[in-house]
Design a protein around this motif. Structure first.
Motif, mmCIF file in Angstrom:
data_model
loop_
_atom_site.group_PDB
_atom_site.id
_atom_site.type_symbol
_atom_site.label_atom_id
_atom_site.label_comp_id
_atom_site.label_asym_id
_atom_site.label_seq_id
_atom_site.Cartn_x
_atom_site.Cartn_y
_atom_site.Cartn_z
ATOM 1 N N THR B 427 0.823 -1.205 0.000
ATOM 2 C CA THR B 427 0.000 0.000 0.000
ATOM 3 C C THR B 427 0.858 1.256 0.000
ATOM 4 O OG1 THR B 427 -0.150 -0.188 2.395
ATOM 5 C CG2 THR B 427 -1.985 -1.034 1.134
ATOM 6 N N GLY B 428 2.153 1.078 0.121
ATOM 7 C CA GLY B 428 3.069 2.216 0.148
ATOM 8 C C GLY B 428 3.398 2.690 -1.259
ATOM 9 N N PRO B 429 4.478 3.488 -1.383
ATOM 10 C CA PRO B 429 4.810 4.102 -2.666
ATOM 11 C C PRO B 429 5.179 3.122 -3.783
ATOM 12 C CG PRO B 429 6.389 4.720 -0.952
ATOM 13 C CD PRO B 429 5.316 3.950 -0.292
ATOM 14 N N PHE B 430 5.605 1.910 -3.439
ATOM 15 C CA PHE B 430 6.000 0.969 -4.493
ATOM 16 C C PHE B 430 4.877 0.767 -5.500
ATOM 17 C CE2 PHE B 430 8.842 -0.535 -1.053
ATOM 18 C CZ PHE B 430 10.038 -0.292 -1.699
ATOM 19 N N ILE B 431 3.699 0.397 -4.937
ATOM 20 C CA ILE B 431 2.608 0.048 -5.834
ATOM 21 C C ILE B 431 2.093 1.276 -6.572
ATOM 22 C CG2 ILE B 431 0.580 0.327 -4.328
ATOM 23 C CD1 ILE B 431 0.150 -2.754 -5.415
ATOM 24 N N THR B 432 2.147 2.429 -5.908
ATOM 25 C CA THR B 432 1.702 3.654 -6.567
ATOM 26 C C THR B 432 2.597 3.937 -7.764
ATOM 27 O OG1 THR B 432 1.350 4.379 -4.304
ATOM 28 C CG2 THR B 432 0.892 5.966 -6.025
ATOM 29 N N THR B 433 3.912 3.837 -7.537
ATOM 30 C CA THR B 433 4.847 4.100 -8.632
ATOM 31 C C THR B 433 4.656 3.093 -9.763
ATOM 32 O OG1 THR B 433 6.446 4.970 -7.068
ATOM 33 C CG2 THR B 433 7.288 4.282 -9.208
ATOM 34 N N ALA B 434 4.560 1.813 -9.408
ATOM 35 C CA ALA B 434 4.379 0.777 -10.428
ATOM 36 C C ALA B 434 3.131 1.080 -11.250
ATOM 37 C CB ALA B 434 4.272 -0.592 -9.771
ATOM 38 N N ASN B 435 2.054 1.467 -10.544
ATOM 39 C CA ASN B 435 0.820 1.781 -11.264
ATOM 40 C C ASN B 435 0.960 3.010 -12.143
ATOM 41 O OD1 ASN B 435 -1.031 -0.276 -10.651
ATOM 42 N ND2 ASN B 435 -1.275 0.533 -8.584
ATOM 43 N N ASP B 436 1.739 4.000 -11.675
ATOM 44 C CA ASP B 436 1.978 5.193 -12.484
ATOM 45 C C ASP B 436 2.671 4.812 -13.783
ATOM 46 O OD1 ASP B 436 0.883 6.707 -10.523
ATOM 47 O OD2 ASP B 436 2.712 7.770 -9.950
ATOM 48 N N VAL B 437 3.712 4.013 -13.651
ATOM 49 C CA VAL B 437 4.513 3.640 -14.826
ATOM 50 C C VAL B 437 3.653 2.844 -15.808
ATOM 51 C CG1 VAL B 437 6.453 2.223 -15.596
ATOM 52 C CG2 VAL B 437 6.704 3.687 -13.574
ATOM 53 N N ILE B 438 2.978 1.812 -15.291
ATOM 54 C CA ILE B 438 2.135 0.994 -16.166
ATOM 55 C C ILE B 438 1.043 1.858 -16.807
ATOM 56 C CG2 ILE B 438 0.520 -0.949 -16.245
ATOM 57 C CD1 ILE B 438 2.034 -2.136 -13.872
ATOM 58 N N GLY B 439 0.420 2.690 -15.963
ATOM 59 C CA GLY B 439 -0.696 3.508 -16.436
ATOM 60 C C GLY B 439 -0.283 4.419 -17.581
ATOM 61 N N LEU B 440 0.902 5.047 -17.465
ATOM 62 C CA LEU B 440 1.295 5.990 -18.500
ATOM 63 C C LEU B 440 1.732 5.276 -19.776
ATOM 64 C CD1 LEU B 440 2.872 8.775 -16.318
ATOM 65 C CD2 LEU B 440 0.675 8.748 -17.508
ATOM 66 N N PHE B 441 2.330 4.078 -19.620
ATOM 67 C CA PHE B 441 2.614 3.281 -20.810
ATOM 68 C C PHE B 441 1.319 3.003 -21.570
ATOM 69 C CE2 PHE B 441 6.931 1.776 -19.458
ATOM 70 C CZ PHE B 441 7.556 2.098 -20.650
ATOM 71 N N VAL B 442 0.321 2.530 -20.826
ATOM 72 C CA VAL B 442 -0.975 2.237 -21.443
ATOM 73 C C VAL B 442 -1.502 3.480 -22.151
ATOM 74 C CG1 VAL B 442 -3.408 1.691 -20.974
ATOM 75 C CG2 VAL B 442 -1.586 0.423 -19.801
ATOM 76 N N TYR B 443 -1.412 4.612 -21.454
ATOM 77 C CA TYR B 443 -1.940 5.868 -21.975
ATOM 78 C C TYR B 443 -1.307 6.225 -23.320
ATOM 79 C CZ TYR B 443 -3.269 10.870 -21.714
ATOM 80 O OH TYR B 443 -3.770 12.123 -21.946
ATOM 81 N N PHE B 444 0.014 6.188 -23.363
ATOM 82 C CA PHE B 444 0.680 6.628 -24.601
ATOM 83 C C PHE B 444 0.526 5.597 -25.720
ATOM 84 C CE2 PHE B 444 2.868 9.531 -21.659
ATOM 85 C CZ PHE B 444 2.610 10.722 -22.340
ATOM 86 N N ILE B 445 0.456 4.319 -25.364
ATOM 87 C CA ILE B 445 0.245 3.304 -26.399
ATOM 88 C C ILE B 445 -1.145 3.478 -27.020
ATOM 89 C CG2 ILE B 445 -0.065 0.813 -26.770
ATOM 90 C CD1 ILE B 445 2.202 0.454 -24.628
ATOM 91 N N VAL B 446 -2.141 3.661 -26.131
ATOM 92 C CA VAL B 446 -3.501 3.883 -26.646
ATOM 93 C C VAL B 446 -3.531 5.156 -27.508
ATOM 94 C CG1 VAL B 446 -5.900 4.392 -26.025
ATOM 95 C CG2 VAL B 446 -4.614 2.690 -24.725
ATOM 96 N N ALA B 447 -2.844 6.199 -27.026
ATOM 97 C CA ALA B 447 -2.819 7.473 -27.753
ATOM 98 C C ALA B 447 -2.220 7.283 -29.142
ATOM 99 C CB ALA B 447 -2.011 8.508 -26.975
#
Lengths: 453, 453
Positions: B427-447
């Protein structure tokens, strides 16, 4: 008896139900603790569980049902008639537990069940307890307790205690009352053991000192606070005239303490009601969606802030690289600061005398953290992006954002608390969004300055 | 006695110290509960507190010192000589509390203090307890308890209990042992009260049933789990041969339960050690800086991801608007999912049988949440930005990110727990960061796909 592997017992119960040979349920099962039996039963089908409950003796089945979690308990009660619930469950358990069970049922069903009770005193006590809100001292207390009259002597007291002890599971404290049932003090078992003569009057050996009580209308949080502060195992509940109404035992308060701590945790994690992983999809969704929608609105707000600086992004697209970093760090610091205040308030280690001290200290911590983080980021951007304007922009913004977020994160929960809101709200998406918005404003303003736009 | 306004008592104590007239401290103060006296003393200067402690009778000052929080207690002990600590504190408090106090001191100081104790049995018990790790059953237990021999009769038992009761504060359970001190069962006070003849042998009235014990080497978390599960007020501690070593009372375990719940909360808020708002700047910084640096590294990683798509941003700077939204929503969902698993594991309502059921349910919840959030966002962007490619990009990405974050947030704490790490790390910063990285990859690929780049 050690804690046992409840899966073994589950398998054994399955076999018994298949063979329809129920002798085990009529004798050997009593060697197990009701909590273990409940654990093993949980893995069976609902119909199988209700069958076992009906076969078990009334006293034992009541204790087993108490050990189930609320959802399963309600499902089982749904399979039993009001008469069965009265006889197999309510009649044999303590009034506080019985009131908890009844509280989950409709008022109609409650009245029906109470009508079936054979013990009239138990019934009256229950009607009494059901009048209290669940989160008050009255809602937590049990009617069962040992009380002696101040005018008795040791001999008479022991005789009366023997009678009362038959229906009280655990004797923690002996309460001393007068003829009007007004609580006068306590009699320690130790004192009773140490008293040599049975003729000694109770009034000579009881203690008026350290008598801590709560009003029946007091909140359960306050009850927990009092019991924790004074390390109490049992706490007498009185009305405004100091008439003894019941007692609260620590095991009920452990749940209150735990729920309180878990509530803050859930709030910080963006979950709006007390949910468990065993709850249904709809309950889980309902607890989470509101926070996500608030987060979504926050994200949209942030997008408007960035949109205001579209021209700047057009000229320097590298500025976009550090948008998430600035937003995230503001959020992180804000949540840290709020969490410390929320816990301080919950544990009463923080009071308003110290609010400026608290802010000052938080500012110092923020200065240290902000300086270190900003220097690390400055070094990184200088080395890898080698763009001076960008490096100064991100590190100055980061420094500023950390300071603002820390002050903001400290102040908001204190203000919420002052105006009677739950300070834990501050650790949720509100403060994160606010910090994102402020953070990005700072970022683009600094950028405009640094790039000389 | 009700809870009192401790500020009034503080003011009174201040006056007394000014006038140097200490009679109040020698008599009337005993009408107050030690917890209240401690509360009032807290607001005085350290020198004033130590002065009061020295004037108070030895028994009372021991109890007051126990009520201070650890930091203040250590400060006060620093002002007392080893002899004073032995006489005014350690000699008069229960062995478990005494061991807690001593545990904070250097080994040299511990030995010195124990050397000054007058009660040899107390000293031996303490040396015994100090050998245990603090977070084990042995570290939690007290040596004080009431025990009777199985070969005695009621008369002899009561006589012996009278003797023992003088040093035991509260009698919860009477333990029945054989000549080798092996725990054989318990004797309920109720049973003792109900027994009419004093000649009845203990072996006839004691109970072997429902005897729940823990090993001295068991962890404190396990002790808390056992006491909660079986609703125990006191739990006997034994060695591998079932020899009775001591007992743990619920008030000590309430602290363990609370600390456990608070630890998860602090972890979720990015605070790495148990800190309180009253701790010093350096302690607070040390607890928070590591998480901020991890968050900073995460933010830098995220900036690298965005940098990979600089060309895309150059062409469509509006893409930058929704970067924080996508990153934040991934983080929010991930933390929600993890928090539910972390609590399920802590409360043992979740086990590995249910892991696929858990994932399936989480997927359903995520689908509902993702659909609603994506539709809301789609509508917003279509109306306000009126750019079709952008609206599809952000809503498809948001939908995907919520699903991935939910599965990720559920799996990671389960895996951490399986490999013996603290699941709350997720629940700490690890998972937040991992989700940020994955999320933005998804975002730019979809874009890239949507804009047909």
């Amino acid at each position: 008896m050690e804690m046992l592997d409840s899966k073994q017992l589950t398998n054994h119960l399955k076999q018994i139900l298949e063979k329809e040979d129920y002798r085990f349920l009529e004798s050997e099962i009593f060697d197990y603790h009701p909590a273990d039996v409940a654990d093993s039963l949980k893995r069976l089908h609902l119909d199988q569980i209700s069958l076992v409950i009906k076969i078990l003796t009334n006293e034992f089945s009541g204790e087993v049902i108490l050990e189930f979690d609320e959802d399963l308990r309600d499902d089982i009660l749904g399979k039993l008639s009001s008469k069965e619930i009265a006889e197999e469950v309510i009649e044999h358990i303590d009034t506080d537990d019985a009131a908890d069970v009844l509280n989950d049922l409709s008022q109609e069903r409650q009245e029906e069940i109470i009508g079936f009770l054979e013990n009239a005193e138990h019934a009256t006590d229950l009607i009494d307890l059901l009048n209290y809100e669940m989160d008050t001292a009255g809602g937590l207390m049990a009617k069962e307790m040992i009380r002696v009259n101040i005018n008795w002597n040791v001999n008479k007291a022991i005789r009366e205690m023997r009678r009362q002890a038959e229906e009280v599971d655990e004797v923690f404290t002996i309460y001393v009352v007068d003829d009007k049932n007004v609580l006068r003090g306590t009699l320690s078992l130790k004192k009773l053991l140490l008293t040599q003569s049975v003729r000694t009057p109770i009034s000579k050996i009881f203690s008026e000192k350290d008598l801590i009580t709560v009003l029946d209308t007091e909140s359960s949080d306050e009850v927990a606070a009092v019991m924790e502060k004074y390390d109490l195992v049992a706490l007498p509940v009185v009305d405004v005239n100091n008439v003894l109404l019941g007692r609260i035992t620590i095991d009920d308060v452990v749940d209150v303490i735990k729920e309180e701590a878990e509530k803050d945790y859930q709030m910080a994690s963006g979950i709006s009601e007390s949910v468990e992983s065993t709850d249904g999809v709809w309950v889980l969704t309902r607890a989470r969606l509101p926070w996500l929608l608030i987060g979504l609105v926050g994200g949209i707000l942030v997008s408007r802030v960035i949109a205001m600086y579209e021209d700047q992004l057009q000229v320097n697209p590298t500025l976009a690289f550090f948008i998430p970093l600035i937003a995230a760090m503001g959020g992180n610091v804000g949540v840290q600061s709020s969490a410390i205040v929320v816990q301080g308030l919950a544990n009463k280690t923080l009071d308003y005398n110290g609010i400026f001290g608290r802010l000052g200290k938080e500012l110092l911590v923020a200065l240290v953290n902000a300086t270190i983080c900003a220097v690390v980021l400055l070094a990184y951007v200088l080395v890898f992006n080698s763009e001076a304007a960008l490096s100064y922009t991100v590190s100055i913004s980061l420094f500023t954002v950390i300071i603002i977020a820390a002050l903001f994160g400290t102040t908001i929960p204190l203000l919420l608390n002052k105006y009677k809101f739950d300070p834990a709200l501050a650790t949720g998406p509100f403060i994160t969004t606010a910090n994102d918005v402020i953070g990005l404003f700072v970022y683009f303003i600094v950028a405009r300055f640094m790039y000389g736009l």
